[in-house]
Design a protein around this motif. Structure first.
Motif, PDB file in Angstrom:
ATOM      1  N   TYR A  14      -1.839 -13.428  -6.234  1.00 41.18           N
ATOM      2  CA  TYR A  14      -2.091 -13.149  -5.011  1.00 41.18           C
ATOM      3  C   TYR A  14      -1.938 -11.705  -4.464  1.00 41.18           C
ATOM      4  O   TYR A  14      -2.680 -11.303  -3.700  1.00 41.18           O
ATOM      5  CB  TYR A  14      -1.097 -13.883  -4.074  1.00 41.18           C
ATOM      6  N   GLY A  15      -0.977 -10.929  -5.010  1.00 43.63           N
ATOM      7  CA  GLY A  15      -0.730  -9.567  -4.558  1.00 43.63           C
ATOM      8  C   GLY A  15      -1.899  -8.681  -5.164  1.00 43.63           C
ATOM      9  O   GLY A  15      -2.287  -7.725  -4.609  1.00 43.63           O
ATOM     10  N   ILE A  16      -2.261  -8.938  -6.529  1.00 44.94           N
ATOM     11  CA  ILE A  16      -3.465  -8.449  -6.939  1.00 44.94           C
ATOM     12  C   ILE A  16      -4.689  -8.400  -6.055  1.00 44.94           C
ATOM     13  O   ILE A  16      -5.389  -7.551  -5.635  1.00 44.94           O
ATOM     14  CB  ILE A  16      -3.766  -8.385  -8.349  1.00 44.94           C
ATOM     15  N   LEU A  17      -5.077  -9.687  -5.595  1.00 49.29           N
ATOM     16  CA  LEU A  17      -6.123 -10.023  -4.697  1.00 49.29           C
ATOM     17  C   LEU A  17      -5.933  -9.399  -3.407  1.00 49.29           C
ATOM     18  O   LEU A  17      -6.801  -8.793  -2.855  1.00 49.29           O
ATOM     19  CB  LEU A  17      -6.353 -11.423  -4.506  1.00 49.29           C
ATOM     20  N   THR A  18      -4.796  -9.308  -2.753  1.00 49.69           N
ATOM     21  CA  THR A  18      -4.488  -8.807  -1.612  1.00 49.69           C
ATOM     22  C   THR A  18      -4.774  -6.997  -1.661  1.00 49.69           C
ATOM     23  O   THR A  18      -5.097  -6.670  -0.672  1.00 49.69           O
ATOM     24  CB  THR A  18      -2.903  -8.933  -0.953  1.00 49.69           C
ATOM     25  N   ALA A  19      -4.272  -6.630  -2.471  1.00 48.23           N
ATOM     26  CA  ALA A  19      -4.576  -5.268  -2.914  1.00 48.23           C
ATOM     27  C   ALA A  19      -6.006  -4.941  -3.089  1.00 48.23           C
ATOM     28  O   ALA A  19      -6.435  -3.738  -2.609  1.00 48.23           O
ATOM     29  CB  ALA A  19      -3.721  -4.716  -4.135  1.00 48.23           C
ATOM     30  N   PHE A  20      -6.533  -5.581  -3.750  1.00 44.53           N
ATOM     31  CA  PHE A  20      -7.702  -5.454  -3.916  1.00 44.53           C
ATOM     32  C   PHE A  20      -8.807  -5.371  -2.700  1.00 44.53           C
ATOM     33  O   PHE A  20      -9.409  -4.435  -2.278  1.00 44.53           O
ATOM     34  CB  PHE A  20      -8.576  -6.254  -4.835  1.00 44.53           C
ATOM     35  N   PHE A  21      -8.471  -6.268  -1.891  1.00 45.76           N
ATOM     36  CA  PHE A  21      -9.124  -6.491  -0.465  1.00 45.76           C
ATOM     37  C   PHE A  21      -8.608  -5.322   0.499  1.00 45.76           C
ATOM     38  O   PHE A  21      -9.568  -4.622   1.021  1.00 45.76           O
ATOM     39  CB  PHE A  21      -8.745  -7.751   0.286  1.00 45.76           C
ATOM     40  N   PHE A  24     -10.375  -2.277  -0.630  1.00 46.92           N
ATOM     41  CA  PHE A  24     -12.041  -2.349  -0.355  1.00 46.92           C
ATOM     42  C   PHE A  24     -12.129  -2.128   1.468  1.00 46.92           C
ATOM     43  O   PHE A  24     -13.210  -1.283   1.481  1.00 46.92           O
ATOM     44  CB  PHE A  24     -12.545  -3.862  -0.748  1.00 46.92           C
ATOM     45  N   PHE A  25     -11.249  -2.413   2.037  1.00 49.00           N
ATOM     46  CA  PHE A  25     -11.281  -2.293   3.603  1.00 49.00           C
ATOM     47  C   PHE A  25     -11.082  -0.802   3.697  1.00 49.00           C
ATOM     48  O   PHE A  25     -11.749  -0.362   4.622  1.00 49.00           O
ATOM     49  CB  PHE A  25     -10.594  -3.279   4.201  1.00 49.00           C
ATOM     50  N   PHE A  26     -10.229  -0.095   3.195  1.00 51.16           N
ATOM     51  CA  PHE A  26      -9.650   0.923   3.475  1.00 51.16           C
ATOM     52  C   PHE A  26     -11.097   1.853   3.086  1.00 51.16           C
ATOM     53  O   PHE A  26     -11.277   2.811   3.820  1.00 51.16           O
ATOM     54  CB  PHE A  26      -8.657   1.602   2.756  1.00 51.16           C
ATOM     55  N   LEU A  27     -11.714   1.713   1.906  1.00 50.21           N
ATOM     56  CA  LEU A  27     -12.869   2.460   1.778  1.00 50.21           C
ATOM     57  C   LEU A  27     -14.193   2.208   2.266  1.00 50.21           C
ATOM     58  O   LEU A  27     -14.801   3.375   2.704  1.00 50.21           O
ATOM     59  CB  LEU A  27     -13.292   2.282   0.108  1.00 50.21           C
TER      60      LEU A  27
END
Length: 157
Positions: A14-21, A24-27
């Motif tokens: 869950y932490g990895i998925l949250t970090a990915f999103f 993504f939103f920051f970029l």
């Protein structure tokens, strides 16, 4: 013990998925903010080209006019000074639906809110003349009235 391992794996994934999103939103937001200036510069060039085709050596674009209005995301506005009489206008570029699809149209707005359709930035030659001859279309009239409403209702910076 088995439940602890399950929850630990779940929260790691869950932490990895949250970090990915989050990345993504920051970029995505970062690329929009970075490209905003080039977007304004390129639109400015389109407006200058249309004004130059309409009346050669008559217009100078000055500052970008920011308008706080929800609709202002769909158009760009610039101060345009007439070199012949020194009068200040607003040059507005926005997307207008035509027979050829959505095209960027340029309008000039005087200080007393008289709106003139100048031309289409992406069409030249015969197609541009056809659009200009079709100047009295309902779409152009709609945008002439709508531009006045947008400029009057929004705070200008």
């Amino acid at each position: 013990m088995n439940d602890e391992k399950f929850y630990k794996d779940f929260f790691i994934k869950y932490g990895i998925l949250t970090a990915f999103f989050a990345v993504f939103f920051f970029l995505t937001i970062f690329s929009v903010v970075i490209s905003r200036k080039s977007w304004q510069i390129n639109l400015r060039g389109l407006v200058e080209t249309v004004l130059e085709e309409h009346e050669p050596n008559s217009w100078t674009l000055e500052n970008t006019v920011r308008i706080d209005n929800p609709f202002s995301m769909n158009f760009a506005c610039y101060e345009a000074r007439n070199r012949k009489n020194g009068e200040l206008y607003k040059a507005v570029i926005l997307r207008v639906q035509t027979f050829y699809g959505p095209t960027p149209a340029v309008f000039l707005v005087s200080s007393d809110y008289d709106v003139e359709f100048v031309g289409i930035s992406s069409l030249h030659g015969r197609f541009s003349a056809q659009i200009k001859n079709f100047n009295n279309s309902l779409r152009i009239d709609y945008w002439k009235n709508r531009i006045v409403d947008i400029l009057k209702s929004g705070k200008q910076k």
